[in-house]
Write a protein that holds these residues in place. Structure first.
Motif, PDB file in Angstrom:
ATOM      1  N   ASN A 235     -40.421 -10.271 -29.248  1.00  0.00           N
ATOM      2  CA  ASN A 235     -40.830  -8.852 -29.262  1.00  0.00           C
ATOM      3  C   ASN A 235     -41.281  -8.334 -27.912  1.00  0.00           C
ATOM      4  O   ASN A 235     -42.243  -7.570 -27.827  1.00  0.00           O
ATOM      5  CB  ASN A 235     -41.968  -8.621 -30.269  1.00  0.00           C
ATOM      6  CG  ASN A 235     -41.466  -8.744 -31.684  1.00  0.00           C
ATOM      7  OD1 ASN A 235     -40.323  -8.331 -31.973  1.00  0.00           O
ATOM      8  ND2 ASN A 235     -42.286  -9.313 -32.556  1.00  0.00           N
ATOM      9  N   GLY A 236     -40.629  -8.784 -26.877  1.00  0.00           N
ATOM     10  CA  GLY A 236     -40.941  -8.283 -25.536  1.00  0.00           C
ATOM     11  C   GLY A 236     -42.071  -9.020 -24.851  1.00  0.00           C
ATOM     12  O   GLY A 236     -42.418  -8.699 -23.716  1.00  0.00           O
ATOM     13  N   ARG A 237     -42.637 -10.034 -25.520  1.00  0.00           N
ATOM     14  CA  ARG A 237     -43.798 -10.696 -24.917  1.00  0.00           C
ATOM     15  C   ARG A 237     -43.430 -11.817 -23.944  1.00  0.00           C
ATOM     16  O   ARG A 237     -44.255 -12.242 -23.138  1.00  0.00           O
ATOM     17  CB  ARG A 237     -44.722 -11.228 -26.004  1.00  0.00           C
ATOM     18  CG  ARG A 237     -45.463 -10.095 -26.708  1.00  0.00           C
ATOM     19  CD  ARG A 237     -46.482 -10.626 -27.676  1.00  0.00           C
ATOM     20  NE  ARG A 237     -45.836 -11.419 -28.719  1.00  0.00           N
ATOM     21  CZ  ARG A 237     -46.488 -12.036 -29.696  1.00  0.00           C
ATOM     22  NH1 ARG A 237     -47.798 -11.967 -29.746  1.00  0.00           N
ATOM     23  NH2 ARG A 237     -45.841 -12.713 -30.618  1.00  0.00           N
TER      24      ARG A 237
ATOM     25  N   GLY B 136     -44.127  -4.229 -18.593  1.00  0.00           N
ATOM     26  CA  GLY B 136     -45.468  -4.108 -19.163  1.00  0.00           C
ATOM     27  C   GLY B 136     -45.803  -5.064 -20.283  1.00  0.00           C
ATOM     28  O   GLY B 136     -46.914  -5.578 -20.358  1.00  0.00           O
ATOM     29  N   SER B 137     -44.838  -5.321 -21.177  1.00  0.00           N
ATOM     30  CA  SER B 137     -45.143  -6.115 -22.366  1.00  0.00           C
ATOM     31  C   SER B 137     -45.075  -7.622 -22.120  1.00  0.00           C
ATOM     32  O   SER B 137     -45.583  -8.409 -22.914  1.00  0.00           O
ATOM     33  CB  SER B 137     -44.150  -5.761 -23.482  1.00  0.00           C
ATOM     34  OG  SER B 137     -42.835  -6.120 -23.073  1.00  0.00           O
ATOM     35  N   VAL B 138     -44.423  -8.033 -21.053  1.00  0.00           N
ATOM     36  CA  VAL B 138     -44.154  -9.467 -20.869  1.00  0.00           C
ATOM     37  C   VAL B 138     -45.395 -10.206 -20.384  1.00  0.00           C
ATOM     38  O   VAL B 138     -46.008  -9.824 -19.385  1.00  0.00           O
ATOM     39  CB  VAL B 138     -42.965  -9.691 -19.892  1.00  0.00           C
ATOM     40  CG1 VAL B 138     -42.778 -11.171 -19.588  1.00  0.00           C
ATOM     41  CG2 VAL B 138     -41.682  -9.106 -20.465  1.00  0.00           C
ATOM     42  N   GLN B 139     -45.755 -11.256 -21.136  1.00  0.00           N
ATOM     43  CA  GLN B 139     -46.940 -12.040 -20.774  1.00  0.00           C
ATOM     44  C   GLN B 139     -46.605 -13.440 -20.284  1.00  0.00           C
ATOM     45  O   GLN B 139     -47.453 -14.128 -19.734  1.00  0.00           O
ATOM     46  CB  GLN B 139     -47.866 -12.156 -21.986  1.00  0.00           C
ATOM     47  CG  GLN B 139     -48.461 -10.820 -22.393  1.00  0.00           C
ATOM     48  CD  GLN B 139     -49.075 -10.909 -23.775  1.00  0.00           C
ATOM     49  OE1 GLN B 139     -49.838 -11.823 -24.054  1.00  0.00           O
ATOM     50  NE2 GLN B 139     -48.740  -9.979 -24.634  1.00  0.00           N
TER      51      GLN B 139
END
Ligand code: 5GP
Ligand code: MN
Length: 342
Positions: free
Chosen positions: A236-238, A270-273
């Protein structure tokens, strides 16, 4: 537990009693901090009259080739006889910017084989195997090994031993390991130290340009290809990953170090951790991991890929195919994120 001052006293003892033959070793795939800290520490030791040789297992990336004094660094892979001779003859061995001597790969045997030479660690990685060393300056709170060398030198002999070349070396280490002053451990003391380096006459725009604007055409085009076609976003984009195989690298006339920093790009979303890069070599797949905030890739690397590093920058190896490695990574990410509840 021995405190910093006590360690400095022991360091003085190890370096007393006349000139010594000293090997300063740093890690495989040396980066700016590995080279910068080694060159500066060698300068400190030479100022005390010791006979010092710096060594790395394989070649440094070309964007460091301009660094003053780098031409004297022994590259073990290219000059094996000289490397082994230096290790065998050493009275003292300093290990800089890596925690376990396992990271020196095939040099390890020789280092352990020299039973006469005490080993001293100067490093900022997590979990150093301190029993591998007679003395260990280990500070995971330090932004770089270069900054640790600065702090040790300050207490040990004073900062006057650093000339402009040493200041350049330290600045390169600090600048590259902090992602040009954008990662963690950016303390006020660090900036005071940098101010001290500026006082030594370093030219920051010039260093910046030497390191960051010195790529070959192949690297810049490879980056374009990576971002356009190879970067995959999952969870989910993480999380994100990039897998690069040898045939793709050849197309871009790949040189060692060309993919340095690629793994950071997905984190600008922004969403990627968590971001991973898998780089195929003829022996194995080299894994680079980066994260932000609470996501701990050092733990992740240790748990799933037998690697390690820092909380937000770690790595490891895989001896399986690219396909299997990526499948394993995806499963690991799903498990990690479900457990961490991030
Ligand atoms: P890089 O992605 O820049 O190669 O490595 C990032 C960090 O992970 C470095 O600080 C390095 O020390 C650590 N690291 C990379 N590969 C390995 C590995 O195979 N084992 C361990 N223990 N650490 C690694
Ligand atoms: Mn480092």
């Amino acid at each position: 537990m021995e405190n910093f001052e006590q360690k400095i006293e022991r360091l003085k003892e190890y370096l007393s009693g006349g000139p010594k033959k000293i090997a300063v070793l740093s890690h495989t795939n040396p980066d700016g901090d590995a080279i910068g800290s080694s060159l500066a520490w060698a300068k400190v030791l030479r100022s005390l009259g010791h006979d010092v040789a710096c060594m790395v297992p394989n070649r440094y990336p070309s964007f460091l080739a301009w660094m003053p004094g780098i031409g004297n660094v022994i590259i073990a892979k290219e000059n094996n006889d000289r490397a082994l001779e230096v290790i065998d003859d050493a009275d003292l061995i300093f290990c800089l910017d890596f925690n376990s001597i396992d990271r020196l790969e095939n040099l390890r045997q020789h280092i352990v084989g020299n039973e006469r030479a005490e080993r001293i660690l100067i490093d900022h990685h997590l979990d150093p195997p301190v029993n591998e060393y007679a003395l260990a300056f280990s500070d995971p709170q330090s932004c770089s090994t270069s900054y640790l060398v600065y702090k040790i030198t300050e207490r040990f002999v004073g900062l006057d031993v650093f000339d402009k070349d040493a200041a350049v070396a330290l600045y390169v280490g600090i600048m590259t390991d902090t992602g040009n002053f954008s990662f963690s451990f950016l303390t006020a003391d660090l900036f005071r130290a940098v101010a001290g380096l500026v006082d030594k006459g370093i030219n920051i725009p010039e260093i910046n340009s030497n390191v960051y604007n010195a790529y070959n055409e192949g690297r810049v085009r490879l980056l374009g290809y990576v971002l356009m076609d190879k970067m995959k976003i999952i969870e989910n984009g993480r999380a994100a990953y990039i897998g690069l195989q040898e045939h793709e690298l050849r197309r871009f006339d790949f040189q060692i170090g060309d993919s340095e920093g690629f793994v950071n790009y997905p984190l600008s979303i922004g969403s990627v951790q968590m971001s991973a890069m898998f780089l195929e070599t003829h022996k194995f797949i080299r894994i680079s991991l980066r994260s932000r905030g609470a996501v701990d890739v050092s733990l992740f690397a240790a748990r799933y890929f037998g690697g390690g590093g820092h909380k937000n920058a770690a790595g490891g190896k895989s001896f399986e195919s690219m396909h299997k490695t990526i499948e394993k990574f995806k499963a690991a990410v799903a498990e990690y994120f479900s457990e961490e509840k991030i």
